[in-house]
Design an enzyme around this catalytic site. Structure first.
Site, short mmCIF file in Angstrom:
data_model
loop_
_atom_site.label_atom_id
_atom_site.label_comp_id
_atom_site.label_asym_id
_atom_site.label_seq_id
_atom_site.Cartn_x
_atom_site.Cartn_y
_atom_site.Cartn_z
N SER A 20 53.72 27.21 -11.81
CA SER A 20 52.49 27.94 -12.10
C SER A 20 52.34 28.03 -13.62
CB SER A 20 52.53 29.33 -11.47
OG SER A 20 53.67 30.03 -11.91
N ASP A 62 45.17 37.59 -9.69
CA ASP A 62 45.44 36.45 -8.80
C ASP A 62 44.19 36.13 -7.96
OD1 ASP A 62 47.29 34.66 -7.15
OD2 ASP A 62 46.56 36.06 -5.63
N LYS A 86 41.44 32.76 -8.05
CA LYS A 86 40.98 31.99 -6.89
C LYS A 86 39.45 31.98 -6.82
CE LYS A 86 45.30 32.94 -4.48
NZ LYS A 86 46.00 33.92 -3.63
#
Lengths: 364, 364
Positions: free
Chosen positions: A96, A222, A226
């Protein structure tokens, strides 16, 4: 004639990386053409490869790596190494890391295809997004990132299909975080009363459903990443995951406490705030959920708490499942819905492996 | 260098065919490479094409066809015509014809790729299924049929991804018919009491949700065909859609009445049977739904009435939506679920168009 081969380079050998290796091993056994050759694998500390690209045994890659004394190639050197290979190459980024993501345009411009669950490349600056797809378009290299949203669930491929076939996506809405899903399904269940907020967060952490510091889930970033990816695919040039409203569930007073443990210890002081939110929803016969939504027409992207009827699919979600609803012109008032586990090593690796299969079908 | 082109041949210009043409037109405008050239279009009565494959204007194809005096090419002649084309070719079969389906192995063996919503090819004899994929594998031509189950919903692509990446599918369950979905969501709603069975069937027919003779929906064969396709993709060599238990909702006494109208007229005589089924479910706090299921381990495929808790996603379905749940080893106890409209010209054509895009990305 020797059968065609494709060279695979892997960065990252953590949870997803190990699951991917085991899926790759099964795939390499089953598929004779193209022959899949693992030519490079590294973590942030170590690497295994040879100048002549000789195959690394996939089933043995982790132990080869751990006993290796080679350092990882600097990323631009890795691009040189892969671009000079005598076969087509695919880079699998199972990290990541923003540093790796920043180099995608370089790899793609050198003809190296990329498959990855790494959100950073697609949810960072809009310029990086543009550079990535411009480089791919110019060189013909492919870039797939299904697992960057909803792990192996067919979220990105479905949105692309809708857009590419000319449907008009009007709204995307859903629960995009397994952690948030678990927390709210327990804290505000559709039947029964649920636990205290701080107790649910503690339980989620104990079950391994949160990051080591739960604030890394509760800040909403997070989910914002997305949403950024999906909004861009739907045609909105979202600048960054911080360029739209994102509700953080970290009480202001606890933003700067030094550790996740101290955070968890002090969180009960703030239970009454979440309890109020829950009661307010209950008074309307609803439950509260942490959702992301994209309104394409008004170009509004937002992440935060919303109230839903108990019979709404978002309210009825179970465990740590994700749910994503696509509202489009063709699908009318009932959206196209995709639901299921949106986190976990195996299902995340599955998205990467199916992306690899798509790339193989196109580059060989 | 001239830009690459791909020749498209279309059989069928009904509801789905017209929607597909309009999606193809938009696509051809947007995509400059490969250039999409419509070289052949026909119905069962007429055709438009020229020996030199000159382009038919896509936006004008229906009127060209209706004023044409050409007869459709016999299918083996069409295969000759397409195989001799100076570019790669894709046959789009927008019919539900068994005759066309039977010739897929021929087209594929001649290098012609196929995209289609036609269920017949994939749910007929197991030998035809094997012949189709053997021919494709040998010639390298592609065959895609997303819309043969759940219209444009990503059902087949998802199942293929699960299988191809090595997941173990244990069970597939769902509502696979928009007509059956509408009927049972109205007849046995999760709240309220619903109407009489015969009245709901009549209403569905009036709304255009059934075939001209509703018995063609109520016999369960359409669902059985979809189950056959999914079971085969999951690895079960199902012989035919009549080789497993399929519950027909046509009362024995009405199987041979001469018309759909007479059937509808006499159906109220049998309302008490369906009412009993509904009450039996209600006594358990459940609702009745018409579902298909595949148990991969025990190799059991079946289609018929089942009872579900009111909170079950299958019970909570709305309108004429389909829902398909994939239970797999990786996804554990909570299945991967896909839900949305599973019928209608636009969404069916969307599945065909997205299949065409997949084929284009691989053959050019």
């Amino acid at each position: 004639m020797a059968s065609k081969q494709v060279f695979i380079a892997i960065i990252g050998a953590g949870g997803v990386g190990k699951c991917f290796l085991s899926q790759l091993e099964a795939l390499a056994k089953k598929r004779l053409s193209p022959k899949l050759v693992l030519s490079y694998i590294c973590t942030s500390k170590k690497a295994a490869y040879s100048p002549d690209y000789s195959p690394i045994a996939i089933n043995d890659a982790i132990s080869v790596l751990s006993s290796s004394s080679q350092a990882p190639l600097e990323l631009s050197k890795l691009a040189d190494y892969l671009a000079a290979a005598p076969s087509k190459t695919v880079l699998v980024d199972n990290t990541s890391s923003q540093d790796v993501a920043d180099k995608y345009p370089l790899f793609l411009s050198r003809g190296v295809s990329i498959v990855t669950p790494n959100k950073k490349a697609f949810s960072g600056s809009y310029k990086l997004w543009q550079d990535i797809f411009a480089a791919a378009s110019e060189s013909g290299a492919k870039v797939y990132h299904e697992s960057s949203v909803g792990a192996g669930l067919p979220v990105i491929s479905t949105l692309k299909d809708l857009v590419d076939t000319g449907d008009e996506v009007t709204k995307i809405e859903g629960v995009f975080s397994g952690t948030m899903s678990f927390l709210f399904n327990s804290f505000a269940p559709t039947s029964g009363s649920g636990g205290k907020w701080s107790a649910e967060v503690k339980k989620a952490k104990e079950l391994g459903y949160t990051e080591p510091d739960p604030r890394d889930d509760l800040n909403g970033l997070d989910v914002a990443r997305k949403l950024t990816i999906l909004a861009r695919l739907a045609g909105l040039p979202v600048e960054s995951p911080t360029s739209f409203p994102v509700q953080s569930l970290i009480p202001k007073e606890l933003e700067s406490v030094s550790s996740g443990d101290e955070f968890l210890q002090r969180l009960p002081e703030f239970d009454s705030q979440m309890e109020e939110t829950k009661s307010a929803a209950e008074k309307e016969g609803k439950v509260v959920r942490f959702v992301g939504s994209i309104d394409v027409a008004t170009k509004q992207v937002k992440v935060g708490l919303e109230k839903f009827d108990r019979s709404h699919p978002i309210a009825a979600l179970k465990g740590s499942d994700n749910i994503i609803s696509f509202y489009t012109k063709r699908y009318g008032s009932n959206p196209l819905i995709i639901q299921g586990a949106g986190a976990g090593g195996d299902v995340t690796a599955m998205g990467v492996t199916s992306d690899l299969l798509k790339v193989l079908s196109q580059i060989v």
